[in-house]
Each structure stands twice: as C-alpha cells, then as structure tokens.
Design a protein around this motif. Structure first.
Motif, PDB file in Angstrom:
ATOM      1  N   ALA A  52      24.604  11.633  38.075  1.00 20.02           N
ATOM      2  CA  ALA A  52      24.499  10.828  39.297  1.00 20.02           C
ATOM      3  C   ALA A  52      24.189  11.785  40.437  1.00 20.02           C
ATOM      4  O   ALA A  52      24.879  12.786  40.625  1.00 20.02           O
ATOM      5  CB  ALA A  52      25.795  10.079  39.573  1.00 20.02           C
ATOM      6  N   ASP A  65      21.068   8.701  37.998  1.00 16.90           N
ATOM      7  CA  ASP A  65      21.592   7.531  38.715  1.00 16.90           C
ATOM      8  C   ASP A  65      21.503   7.813  40.216  1.00 16.90           C
ATOM      9  O   ASP A  65      22.219   8.675  40.736  1.00 16.90           O
ATOM     10  CB  ASP A  65      23.044   7.318  38.258  1.00 16.90           C
ATOM     11  CG  ASP A  65      23.742   6.164  38.973  1.00 16.90           C
ATOM     12  OD1 ASP A  65      23.254   5.706  40.016  1.00 16.90           O
ATOM     13  OD2 ASP A  65      24.807   5.750  38.473  1.00 16.90           O
ATOM     14  N   SER A  99      23.288  -2.732  45.368  1.00 15.23           N
ATOM     15  CA  SER A  99      24.699  -2.932  45.736  1.00 15.23           C
ATOM     16  C   SER A  99      25.136  -2.100  46.933  1.00 15.23           C
ATOM     17  O   SER A  99      26.100  -2.445  47.597  1.00 15.23           O
ATOM     18  CB  SER A  99      25.604  -2.560  44.557  1.00 15.23           C
ATOM     19  OG  SER A  99      25.367  -3.390  43.456  1.00 15.23           O
ATOM     20  N   ARG A 150      24.955  -8.584  42.170  1.00 13.79           N
ATOM     21  CA  ARG A 150      24.727  -7.823  40.949  1.00 13.79           C
ATOM     22  C   ARG A 150      23.245  -7.690  40.610  1.00 13.79           C
ATOM     23  O   ARG A 150      22.702  -8.439  39.810  1.00 13.79           O
ATOM     24  CB  ARG A 150      25.479  -8.453  39.743  1.00 13.79           C
ATOM     25  CG  ARG A 150      26.888  -8.905  40.002  1.00 13.79           C
ATOM     26  CD  ARG A 150      27.797  -7.761  40.442  1.00 13.79           C
ATOM     27  NE  ARG A 150      27.736  -6.653  39.522  1.00 13.79           N
ATOM     28  CZ  ARG A 150      27.423  -5.399  39.892  1.00 13.79           C
ATOM     29  NH1 ARG A 150      27.153  -5.103  41.169  1.00 13.79           N
ATOM     30  NH2 ARG A 150      27.380  -4.443  39.004  1.00 13.79           N
ATOM     31  N   ASN A 198      28.979   9.926  42.665  1.00 16.45           N
ATOM     32  CA  ASN A 198      30.191   9.187  43.009  1.00 16.45           C
ATOM     33  C   ASN A 198      31.233   9.582  41.964  1.00 16.45           C
ATOM     34  O   ASN A 198      30.928   9.453  40.769  1.00 16.45           O
ATOM     35  CB  ASN A 198      29.896   7.687  42.944  1.00 16.45           C
ATOM     36  CG  ASN A 198      31.125   6.831  43.136  1.00 16.45           C
ATOM     37  OD1 ASN A 198      32.146   7.301  43.610  1.00 16.45           O
ATOM     38  ND2 ASN A 198      31.017   5.566  42.772  1.00 16.45           N
ATOM     39  N   GLY A 200      23.194  -5.554  38.050  1.00 19.27           N
ATOM     40  CA  GLY A 200      23.746  -4.299  38.553  1.00 19.27           C
ATOM     41  C   GLY A 200      23.182  -3.159  37.726  1.00 19.27           C
ATOM     42  O   GLY A 200      22.747  -3.364  36.583  1.00 19.27           O
ATOM     43  N   SER A 201      23.167  -1.963  38.312  1.00 17.23           N
ATOM     44  CA  SER A 201      22.696  -0.828  37.511  1.00 17.23           C
ATOM     45  C   SER A 201      23.699  -0.496  36.411  1.00 17.23           C
ATOM     46  O   SER A 201      23.346   0.119  35.405  1.00 17.23           O
ATOM     47  CB  SER A 201      22.390   0.390  38.385  1.00 17.23           C
ATOM     48  OG  SER A 201      23.440   0.666  39.260  1.00 17.23           O
ATOM     49  N   HIS A 202      24.942  -0.921  36.591  1.00 15.86           N
ATOM     50  CA  HIS A 202      25.956  -0.762  35.552  1.00 15.86           C
ATOM     51  C   HIS A 202      25.433  -1.287  34.207  1.00 15.86           C
ATOM     52  O   HIS A 202      25.519  -0.607  33.182  1.00 15.86           O
ATOM     53  CB  HIS A 202      27.225  -1.522  35.982  1.00 15.86           C
ATOM     54  CG  HIS A 202      28.400  -1.342  35.077  1.00 15.86           C
ATOM     55  ND1 HIS A 202      29.698  -1.395  35.536  1.00 15.86           N
ATOM     56  CD2 HIS A 202      28.495  -1.131  33.748  1.00 15.86           C
ATOM     57  CE1 HIS A 202      30.532  -1.199  34.524  1.00 15.86           C
ATOM     58  NE2 HIS A 202      29.832  -1.051  33.436  1.00 15.86           N
ATOM     59  N   PHE A 207      30.244   9.627  37.360  1.00 16.93           N
ATOM     60  CA  PHE A 207      30.463   8.188  37.533  1.00 16.93           C
ATOM     61  C   PHE A 207      31.194   7.630  36.305  1.00 16.93           C
ATOM     62  O   PHE A 207      30.875   7.969  35.162  1.00 16.93           O
ATOM     63  CB  PHE A 207      29.115   7.502  37.728  1.00 16.93           C
ATOM     64  CG  PHE A 207      29.215   6.045  38.100  1.00 16.93           C
ATOM     65  CD1 PHE A 207      30.144   5.591  39.024  1.00 16.93           C
ATOM     66  CD2 PHE A 207      28.347   5.116  37.525  1.00 16.93           C
ATOM     67  CE1 PHE A 207      30.215   4.247  39.369  1.00 16.93           C
ATOM     68  CE2 PHE A 207      28.402   3.775  37.863  1.00 16.93           C
ATOM     69  CZ  PHE A 207      29.340   3.342  38.787  1.00 16.93           C
ATOM     70  N   THR A 239      20.110   0.743  42.765  1.00 14.21           N
ATOM     71  CA  THR A 239      20.883  -0.486  42.882  1.00 14.21           C
ATOM     72  C   THR A 239      20.669  -1.158  44.237  1.00 14.21           C
ATOM     73  O   THR A 239      20.337  -0.482  45.220  1.00 14.21           O
ATOM     74  CB  THR A 239      22.393  -0.209  42.691  1.00 14.21           C
ATOM     75  OG1 THR A 239      23.105  -1.440  42.781  1.00 14.21           O
ATOM     76  CG2 THR A 239      22.933   0.748  43.753  1.00 14.21           C
ATOM     77  N   ALA A 282      22.161   5.751  42.879  1.00 13.21           N
ATOM     78  CA  ALA A 282      22.751   4.596  43.577  1.00 13.21           C
ATOM     79  C   ALA A 282      22.814   4.804  45.092  1.00 13.21           C
ATOM     80  O   ALA A 282      22.815   3.843  45.857  1.00 13.21           O
ATOM     81  CB  ALA A 282      24.156   4.316  43.036  1.00 13.21           C
ATOM     82  N   TYR A 283      22.862   6.077  45.531  1.00 13.24           N
ATOM     83  CA  TYR A 283      22.994   6.370  46.971  1.00 13.24           C
ATOM     84  C   TYR A 283      21.714   6.935  47.560  1.00 13.24           C
ATOM     85  O   TYR A 283      21.730   7.489  48.663  1.00 13.24           O
ATOM     86  CB  TYR A 283      24.180   7.331  47.189  1.00 13.24           C
ATOM     87  CG  TYR A 283      25.465   6.690  46.716  1.00 13.24           C
ATOM     88  CD1 TYR A 283      26.150   5.795  47.534  1.00 13.24           C
ATOM     89  CD2 TYR A 283      25.935   6.891  45.417  1.00 13.24           C
ATOM     90  CE1 TYR A 283      27.290   5.144  47.078  1.00 13.24           C
ATOM     91  CE2 TYR A 283      27.071   6.252  44.959  1.00 13.24           C
ATOM     92  CZ  TYR A 283      27.733   5.381  45.792  1.00 13.24           C
ATOM     93  OH  TYR A 283      28.852   4.721  45.339  1.00 13.24           O
TER      94      TYR A 283
HETATM   95  C1  LIG Z   1      28.070   1.880  42.966  1.00 14.34           C
HETATM   96  C2  LIG Z   1      27.383   2.704  41.936  1.00 14.34           C
HETATM   97  C3  LIG Z   1      26.479   2.114  41.061  1.00 14.34           C
HETATM   98  C4  LIG Z   1      26.060   0.701  41.282  1.00 14.34           C
HETATM   99  O1  LIG Z   1      26.522  -0.134  40.369  1.00 14.34           O
HETATM  100  P1  LIG Z   1      25.950  -1.636  40.380  1.00 14.34           P
HETATM  101  O2  LIG Z   1      26.291  -2.062  39.004  1.00 14.34           O
HETATM  102  O3  LIG Z   1      24.476  -1.572  40.606  1.00 14.34           O
HETATM  103  O4  LIG Z   1      26.682  -2.364  41.454  1.00 14.34           O
HETATM  104  C5  LIG Z   1      25.855   2.904  40.115  1.00 14.34           C
HETATM  105  N1  LIG Z   1      26.108   4.214  40.042  1.00 14.34           N
HETATM  106  C6  LIG Z   1      26.946   4.827  40.888  1.00 14.34           C
HETATM  107  C7  LIG Z   1      27.133   6.285  40.807  1.00 14.34           C
HETATM  108  C8  LIG Z   1      27.620   4.080  41.850  1.00 14.34           C
HETATM  109  O5  LIG Z   1      28.478   4.671  42.685  1.00 14.34           O
END
Ligand SMILES: *Cc1c(COP(=O)(O)O)cnc(C)c1O
Length: 370
Positions: free
Chosen positions: A172, A203, A235, A244, A176, A96-98, A122, A233, A205-206
């Motif tokens: 981000a 980030d 995800s 992940r 988010n 995951g990018s987390h 985020f 990501t 992610a979207y």
């Molecule tokens: C959902 C999201 C992630 C993704 O997290 P993963 O660990 O890759 O699932 C990352 N950054 C933001 C802002 C998100 O909303």
C-alpha cells in the motif's frame, strides 16, 4: 436438536485459521449517545462529504433501483479510462477495493503459493492470503527510528522476500495505518527485481492526497510491467465510502481472469452513478485535497504543541506514536466522544490513527487531549 452445532469445525482449512475482522466501536450506537457532539476520526473518511454532483446522481438513479445495475459498469469504466488514459479493458470495478484485493488472491494464488506483504501493512492483505490457503510471508517493516518512513514498507526487503513459489506481492503506497510512503524510484527498483510471473499489487487508496516530491503513481510504470496492478477507491478522497466502489488497473489478461470469478452485479447502480459523477467533479476533489493538506498541518502542529509525535503522512490521517501503550488515551478520548482508531491489531499498540476531520472535530480532539 439441542446438541451444540459447532460449524467452525466444518470451516475449510484456510478459514479455520482466520478470525473475523474487528469492526471497532459500534458507531451507530455512539452517534445515538453523543449526537452532534461526536468527532468521528477513526475511518479516514472525507469530512467534506461527496461531491454535490454525486448526490444528485444518486437521487436521479434512485428510481431505477428495481432494475439490476449494468453488470459491465461500462459508463464508469469509460469515464475512468478517459480520466486515466488507459483502455477500458484494463479496468475492473469492485464493491470497494477490498473486494478486488480479495479477488486477486482468490484468482491467482493456491495453497502451494506464497503471498508477500509488509508488517504494519493494510489489514486486508493477510486476510486475502489466508482466504486462499497460500502461505503468508510478512516482511519486517522499517524500524521506528527510520527518518522518512518509521514503521513503513521496506521495498528492498520486500523484493528480497519473494520466493520461487510467490504469486502476489501486496503493497500500500501510501500505507494505511502508517501514512508513510516510498517513492517512484523505489517502486521501479522493486518491479525491476521481481520476476514477471509475480503479480505486484500497489494499493493507492490515498493517491488523491499525495504531494511528496518523487511520489506520483505506480501507473506510470504499468507499460513496462504487465505484472503490475494498481488499486484505487472512491471511499477516501471521493467521499463515497458508504456506497462501496473501487477499481483496479491491470494488464487486460489479468482483468480477464478476474472477470471469471467476479460477481456479475458486484457494484450497485447508485454506486456506479455516484462514482461517475464524482470523477467528473475535479473542483470538489481539489477542494478536498487542499483542505486535507492544510488541515493535516494544523492538526499535526496542535498535536506537536501538546507533545504528541506524528509520523510523516501523505494521507488524510496521522499516526500518533506515543512511545507507550495507547489504550488509555484511546479510552480517554472515547469517553469524550472523540473516536480514533487503536492500532494493536496492526502490531502498533503504542500508536493511534487519527483521521483529519472537519475543523470543529479536530478542535474537539485537541481539547479532549489530556
Ligand atoms: C480505506 C482503504 C482501502 C479502501 O477500501 P474500500 O474497500 O475501497 O473502501 C483500500 N486500501 C487501503 C490501504 C485503505 O486504507
């Protein structure tokens, strides 16, 4: 051995100040309770699911799970390198990018440094800062009245918050939980105004959902700014949240530092195979993008008809701004099997985050509204 053992007293200084992540509702229990009547609109997942090619790749890789995965993730990195037109040594893969967001802070920040991020940003950014003991500098978000990005990131204020001791800036874009964004020009100005020894982590992610004029990707600025890092990501739009897998693109020497601390087998074999296959299915990604774009408008309009105001969004969710505490509405929907995300933890207790789901789920939400 019956004296209580309080391990919290033994936690290191940074962790002693942290609280465990609030995982929200117990979804497995709710699925048992509501069965097919549940509408899961709380986690920004892809309602179309993953590419059929990703599912096929998972089936094919399943018989190999007794083996360790490729510790280099070479095939996925090569596919990403081709797709993004960057050298493979500029890519790092994460669970995951987390994981990558955490790893960046662990590798680059010490307690004598500061880390800058935005209010209503985020949730992982403050946790990453806390894990290293670095000082967190939380920059006030744009005001609710801002026409383009209510509660959104303020790139000028973020640049202004950078101090001598700042090592990392987390952004981000789109953000988010607000769904808001700032354009390429604002990012270029921010990058131009910070020192080269401040790592700017964008980030994205979207990213796959983005279509606003003036907004593309921070990657277009990477050649000019070796201190720029972009995370993505599988995800969200790729529909592989359960496996992940995320990645980042950075200057090769940044990736080299991350490699020193990265767990050797951080991305599992099924995830590597599925992500590579998903990346190759541009039709599924296009379907996802188009479905989200039209369905988000549909949901936005139904909510507006019922008097619920949404923030502008470049993502697969809408942030509904009630202008009063949102807990009662969240509870009301929850009792009817409609799961949305309360935002008190993000400092936005008057809002709810609602993912764009399948049409049937979105209808269930609209019907359940008081
Ligand atoms: C959902 C999201 C992630 C993704 O997290 P993963 O660990 O890759 O699932 C990352 N950054 C933001 C802002 C998100 O909303």
């Amino acid at each position: 051995m019956n004296t209580p053992f309080d391990a919290a007293r033994l936690a290191n200084a940074a962790i002693a100040r942290l609280r465990a992540y609030d995982p929200g509702h117990d979804l497995p229990a709710l699925r048992r309770r509501f069965g097919a009547q549940i509408a899961e609109l709380g986690s920004n997942e892809n309602p179309l699911g993953p590419s059929p090619r990703a599912l096929e790749a998972i089936r094919a890789a399943a018989s190999e799970v007794f083996r360790y995965p490729d510790p280099r993730g070479a095939a996925l990195k090569a596919a990403l390198a081709g797709h993004l037109r960057v050298a493979a040594d500029r890519i790092a893969l994460g669970n995951g990018s987390h994981e990558l967001l955490m790893l960046l802070a662990q590798c680059f920040a010490d307690p004598e440094h500061s880390i800058v991020y935005s209010q209503h940003g985020f949730a992982v950014f403050p946790i990453a800062a806390a894990a290293t003991g670095a000082q967190a500098l939380c920059v006030p978000a744009l005001p609710r009245e801002h026409p383009a990005a209510p509660f959104g990131h303020d790139p000028v204020a973020i640049a202004g918050a950078v101090r001598e001791d700042t090592r990392i800036v987390y952004l981000a874009n789109p953000n988010n939980p607000t769904g808001t964004w700032f354009d390429d020009a604002a990012l270029a100005a921010l990058l131009a105004s910070v020192r080269r020894d401040v790592l700017v982590v964008v980030d994205e992610a979207y990213h796959e959902y983005v279509d606003a004029p003036g907004l593309s990707t921070a990657l277009n600025l990477a050649d000019r700014h070796p201190n720029l890092i972009v995370t993505r990501t599988f995800s969200k739009a790729h529909g592989l949240a359960g496996l992940r897998v995320g990645y980042l693109i950075a200057y090769a020497s940044v990736v080299g530092v991350l490699e020193r601390l990265r767990e050797s087998f951080n991305v599992n074999g099924l995830a590597l195979a599925a992500a590579e296959a998903a990346l190759g299915d541009r039709e599924h990604l296009q379907r996802t993008y188009e479905f989200n774009r039209s369905e988000r408008v549909w949901l936005h309009d139904r909510l507006a008809e019922r008097g619920y105001a949404c923030l502008p969004s470049q993502t697969n969710f809408l942030l509904v701004d009630l202008g009063r505490d949102a807990a009662a509405l969240e509870r009301h929907l929850f009792e009817r099997g409609v799961i949305v995300r309360p935002m008190g933890g993000y400092g936005l207790p008057q809002t709810l985050r609602i993912s764009v789901g399948r049409r049937a789920e979105n209808e269930r939400l609209v019907r359940a509204l008081p």
